[in-house]
Design an enzyme around this catalytic site. Structure first.
Site, PDB file in Angstrom:
ATOM      1  N   HIS A 114      23.428 -34.827  -5.013  1.00 19.95           N
ATOM      2  CA  HIS A 114      22.830 -35.412  -3.491  1.00 19.95           C
ATOM      3  C   HIS A 114      21.087 -35.031  -3.655  1.00 19.95           C
ATOM      4  CE1 HIS A 114      26.508 -36.662  -1.812  1.00 19.95           C
ATOM      5  NE2 HIS A 114      26.927 -35.228  -2.067  1.00 19.95           N
ATOM      6  N   GLU A 159      11.749 -15.201  -9.749  1.00 16.07           N
ATOM      7  CA  GLU A 159      10.942 -13.754  -9.506  1.00 16.07           C
ATOM      8  C   GLU A 159      10.240 -13.259 -10.851  1.00 16.07           C
ATOM      9  OE1 GLU A 159      13.690 -10.829  -7.952  1.00 16.07           O
ATOM     10  OE2 GLU A 159      12.052 -10.039  -6.835  1.00 16.07           O
ATOM     11  N   LYS A 176      16.413 -14.489  -9.135  1.00 19.34           N
ATOM     12  CA  LYS A 176      16.341 -13.395 -10.140  1.00 19.34           C
ATOM     13  C   LYS A 176      15.327 -14.008 -11.311  1.00 19.34           C
ATOM     14  CE  LYS A 176      16.769 -10.107  -8.945  1.00 19.34           C
ATOM     15  NZ  LYS A 176      17.842  -9.805  -7.393  1.00 19.34           N
ATOM     16  N   TRP A 210      -2.922  -2.778  -1.392  1.00 26.46           N
ATOM     17  CA  TRP A 210      -2.709  -3.946  -1.965  1.00 26.46           C
ATOM     18  C   TRP A 210      -3.447  -4.812  -0.768  1.00 26.46           C
ATOM     19  CZ3 TRP A 210       1.720  -6.294  -4.591  1.00 26.46           C
ATOM     20  CH2 TRP A 210       1.927  -7.613  -4.381  1.00 26.46           C
ATOM     21  N   ASN A 214      -1.805   2.010   5.800  1.00 23.20           N
ATOM     22  CA  ASN A 214      -0.836   0.959   5.414  1.00 23.20           C
ATOM     23  C   ASN A 214      -0.705  -0.254   6.714  1.00 23.20           C
ATOM     24  OD1 ASN A 214      -0.611   2.194   3.000  1.00 23.20           O
ATOM     25  ND2 ASN A 214       1.549   2.469   3.205  1.00 23.20           N
ATOM     26  N   GLY A 215      -0.421  -1.297   6.322  1.00 24.97           N
ATOM     27  CA  GLY A 215      -0.193  -2.329   7.422  1.00 24.97           C
ATOM     28  C   GLY A 215      -1.302  -3.298   8.040  1.00 24.97           C
ATOM     29  N   GLU A 256      21.669 -16.380  -6.382  1.00 27.26           N
ATOM     30  CA  GLU A 256      20.968 -15.064  -6.716  1.00 27.26           C
ATOM     31  C   GLU A 256      20.294 -15.008  -8.191  1.00 27.26           C
ATOM     32  OE1 GLU A 256      19.818 -12.441  -5.555  1.00 27.26           O
ATOM     33  OE2 GLU A 256      19.910 -10.934  -6.849  1.00 27.26           O
ATOM     34  N   ARG A 311       5.136  -0.375  -6.591  1.00 25.09           N
ATOM     35  CA  ARG A 311       5.277  -1.197  -5.427  1.00 25.09           C
ATOM     36  C   ARG A 311       4.122  -1.923  -5.373  1.00 25.09           C
ATOM     37  NH1 ARG A 311       7.519   1.178  -0.063  1.00 25.09           N
ATOM     38  NH2 ARG A 311       9.420   2.257  -0.923  1.00 25.09           N
ATOM     39  N   LYS A 348       7.910  -4.031  -3.781  1.00 22.28           N
ATOM     40  CA  LYS A 348       9.278  -3.766  -3.630  1.00 22.28           C
ATOM     41  C   LYS A 348       9.781  -3.975  -2.271  1.00 22.28           C
ATOM     42  CE  LYS A 348      13.203  -2.005  -4.877  1.00 22.28           C
ATOM     43  NZ  LYS A 348      14.060  -3.079  -5.692  1.00 22.28           N
ATOM     44  N   CYS A 360       0.690  -1.137   0.030  1.00 23.18           N
ATOM     45  CA  CYS A 360       0.004  -0.285   0.085  1.00 23.18           C
ATOM     46  C   CYS A 360       0.731   1.136  -0.013  1.00 23.18           C
ATOM     47  CB  CYS A 360      -0.820   0.087   1.292  1.00 23.18           C
ATOM     48  SG  CYS A 360      -1.722  -1.377   1.481  1.00 23.18           S
TER      49      CYS A 360
HETATM   50  O1  M6R Z   1      14.304  -3.991   0.959  1.00 29.05           O
HETATM   51  P1  M6R Z   1      15.148  -5.463   1.479  1.00 29.05           P
HETATM   52  O2  M6R Z   1      16.681  -5.285   0.736  1.00 29.05           O
HETATM   53  O3  M6R Z   1      15.126  -5.745   2.936  1.00 29.05           O
HETATM   54  O4  M6R Z   1      14.349  -6.631   0.553  1.00 29.05           O
HETATM   55  C1  M6R Z   1      14.743  -7.757   0.824  1.00 29.05           C
HETATM   56  C2  M6R Z   1      14.044  -8.652  -0.208  1.00 29.05           C
HETATM   57  O5  M6R Z   1      12.725  -8.492  -0.101  1.00 29.05           O
HETATM   58  C3  M6R Z   1      14.488  -8.119  -1.445  1.00 29.05           C
HETATM   59  O6  M6R Z   1      16.032  -8.351  -1.689  1.00 29.05           O
HETATM   60  C4  M6R Z   1      14.074  -9.421  -2.600  1.00 29.05           C
HETATM   61  O7  M6R Z   1      14.459 -10.683  -2.566  1.00 29.05           O
HETATM   62  C5  M6R Z   1      14.557  -8.679  -3.810  1.00 29.05           C
HETATM   63  N1  M6R Z   1      13.772  -7.698  -4.373  1.00 29.05           N
HETATM   64  C6  M6R Z   1      14.768  -9.861  -5.086  1.00 29.05           C
HETATM   65  O8  M6R Z   1      15.013  -9.209  -6.563  1.00 29.05           O
END
Ligand code: M6R
Length: 611
Positions: free
Chosen positions: A507, A491, A488, A77, A103-104, A484, A27, A606, A2
């Protein structure tokens, strides 16, 4: 997640609110709305779906709304109740004299709702937010000011929230408060602003005030007041945010992700500047913690930031010879963590607002650890919880997938490793300086990698067309890179992807490997490279298409893999930076080839600020 925007000032309220909400769009949200103080009443305008839907409704009423000077905006959201107009914010309380955005999550909302219903209040939505609107309205109708009413209601709320409200009885004022959820005040001339993130207001101001947990803030055209819940004024200094409004423009790129991948050299340059001199000597005097007293390091973070932490462990253990644990933040607080004031807890968070990372920081504080926050966001919650802060100067990152902030986090951890090593004299000064000088090359080597790769990555995505899943392999420092790369890819392209230590493949994960499971091997150098190549052989024998990320001109890799994505020759400390680029571009092009929106992957936001 939100988004909140609030405004008090001139006759451009609607424009400011919509512009601000637009800057928070990335977001994620599923409905949007405004509450406008107009002609002696609060008007609520809400639409399901994209902000454009709301903009169309407003466009039809331009004339009437151009006089409005005070209002609230929100992108929702859905958490409590489906996405619908009734559930969209703002929510009105009582007879409609109070409007609230939030928000929250209000954890005790059922209990509060029952109390209100017992007093005859009829609810119009399924949200937790509406309880606040009615509770505030009851108090305002009983004669309290909006600020006092909000303060009273805060005492009853449990959960994490940022809330803003307007009242028909107090034209020209917006009040707000927060608890464990972000909220900032933007300072203007003859106008003032509120938002859940500074990005919303960068087109208007660079001067901000933080609002601390439990404080109430009241903005009007020419005043801003911060108060305790008992009404005492609080002195608060403004801080400046140096991100510019251009950061929220695409600047010729098709998507923010591609733009941000190409901004990595600049992100690294800014992060290293003034912290590492040309002789490779590090200066982290900005860290207000006595690092000479540290004998143990714990890194806590989520997602990509956790992977940066794993790379930080390699650097710190190698250079400073201090034991480092890296713990996923959401696990940390439940792990009964322990330590003392010789333990340095490094909390990494791009946003500085991630609930789990903040909770991990609190857990660390409870046993007296020294907390160092590594974040990209000045003024974020984590900067206020930590003993010291190291800012990653990557600039505003809009795409949900972290790219430039990841490399900036790794750079900061390398600097920390060098600083700890220098204090402890863990390795000879000469060697340390050599690492330092190597690190200084990060911006240019990443630039070079982008150049060498050109459009090669785009050309290999055909390999993923019939893919059912994919497997990323690496050893040593390449293992976090494999994790990583897999994160990516899954995601943004929604292709199930695993990151594995190459030696562990046999394994279990090898069962996945066939012609529908491309393997991406981050080869690395030396013995690690040799061993990883042997693992690659095993996947080839099972029909996998193999993409190797290897040094340019690596004949062994060229002979074995179907495709090599080359990276330049570079000092060892730069491996994570240069290997990031092909991995990020691979995820980007696979997703684009699937016709997906890379900037806003489904189900993701985000910053994960609500559990
Ligand atoms: O804002 P933050 O770095 O705390 O966010 C942590 C994760 O949510 C963030 O790194 C997420 O895994 C990435 N957006 C993935 O690309």
């Amino acid at each position: 997640m939100c988004g909140i925007v609030g405004y008090a000032g001139k006759e451009r309220c609607v424009e400011v609110l919509m512009e601000g909400l637009g800057q928070l769009e990335y977001r994620g949200y599923d409905s949007a709305g405004l509450a406008l103080h107009r002609e002696g009443r609060i008007e609520q305008i809400r639409e399901v779906g994209r902000l454009d839907n709301l903009a169309r409704v407003l466009a039809g009423r331009n004339g009437e709304l151009s006089q409005v000077r005070t209002g609230l905006g929100h992108t929702r959201w859905a958490t409590h109740g489906r996405p619908s107009e009734e559930n969209a914010h703002p929510h009105l309380g009582g007879a409609g004299g109070v409007a609230v955005v939030h928000n929250g999550i209000i954890e005790n909302f059922s209990e509060l709702k029952e109390e209100l219903e017992a007093r005859g209040v009829v609810f119009r939505s399924e949200t937790d937010t509406e309880v606040m609107a009615h509770m505030i309205a009851e108090r305002v109708e009983a004669g309290e000011t909006l600020r006092r009413a909000l303060a009273g209601v805060l005492q009853r709320l449990e959960g994490s929230f940022a809330v803003a409200a307007v009242s028909v009885d107090e034209p020209g004022k917006v009040v707000a408060a927060r608890h464990q959820s972000p909220l900032v005040v933007g300072l203007g001339q003859g106008e003032n602003f509120l938002a859940s993130a500074v990005q919303a207001l960068l087109g208007e101001t660079h001067q901000f005030l933080v609002v601390e947990n439990g404080e109430i803030v009241e903005i009007a055209a020419s005043s801003v007041g911060v108060f305790t819940t008992s009404g005492e004024p609080v002195e608060r200094e403004a801080f400046e945010v140096d991100w510019d409004a251009e950061a929220v423009e695409l600047g010729g790129y098709e998507d923010y992700m591609l733009k941000e991948i190409h901004e990595q050299p600049a992100a690294l340059g800014a992060t290293l500047l003034d912290r590492l001199d040309s002789g490779g000597v590090v200066d982290l005097s900005e860290v207000e913690i006595d690092l000479s007293e540290i004998d143990r390091v714990v890194i806590v973070a989520c997602g990509t930031a956790y992977h940066a932490g794993l790379l930080g462990k390699h650097a710190i253990e190698k250079l400073a010879r201090i034991p480092v644990e890296v713990v996923i933040a959401s696990e940390y607080r439940y792990a009964d963590p322990f330590g003392d004031d010789h333990t340095l807890v490094v909390a990494i968070s791009q946003s500085g607002e991630t609930t789990d990372t903040l909770a991990a920081v609190q857990a660390a504080r409870s046993f007296g650890a020294r907390v160092l926050a590594v974040t990209n966001t000045r003024g974020s919650l984590i900067t206020r919880e930590a003993d010291a802060v190291l800012i990653t100067k990557a600039g505003l990152e809009i795409c949900v997938a972290s790219t430039k902030t990841f490399v900036a986090q790794v750079a900061v951890l390398d600097l920390l490793a060098l600083a700890l090593a220098s204090i402890r004299r863990a390795i000879p000064e000469r060697e340390l300086r050599e690492f330092g000088r190597g690190l200084r090359l990060a911006p240019e080597k990443v630039e070079e990698t982008l150049g060498i790769l050109g459009n090669r990555v785009e050309q290999v995505v055909g390999i993923f067309e019939d893919a059912r899943c994919s497997l990323f392999l690496g050893r040593g420092i390449s293992y976090p890179m494999a994790l990583e790369g897999a994160l990516k890819l899954k995601e943004i392209s929604y292709l199930p992807s695993e990151g594995y230590p190459a030696g562990e493949m046999k394994h279990g994960p090898i069962a996945l490997v066939d012609e529908h499971c491309p393997v991406i091997a981050v080869l690395g150098e030396g013995l690690i490279r040799e061993k990883t190549l042997s693992n690659v052989e095993e996947t080839l024998a099972r029909g996998a298409s193999v993409i190797a990320i290897a040094r340019e001109g690596d004949k062994g890799a060229e002979r074995m893999a179907h495709v090599v994505l080359p990276v330049p020759e570079a000092p060892e400390i730069l491996a994570p930076f240069i290997c990031s680029v092909p991995l990020q571009l691979l995820a980007y092009h696979v997703a684009k080839n699937r016709g997906l929106d890379v900037d806003k992957p489904r189900n993701l936001a985000k910053s994960v600020t609500v559990e």
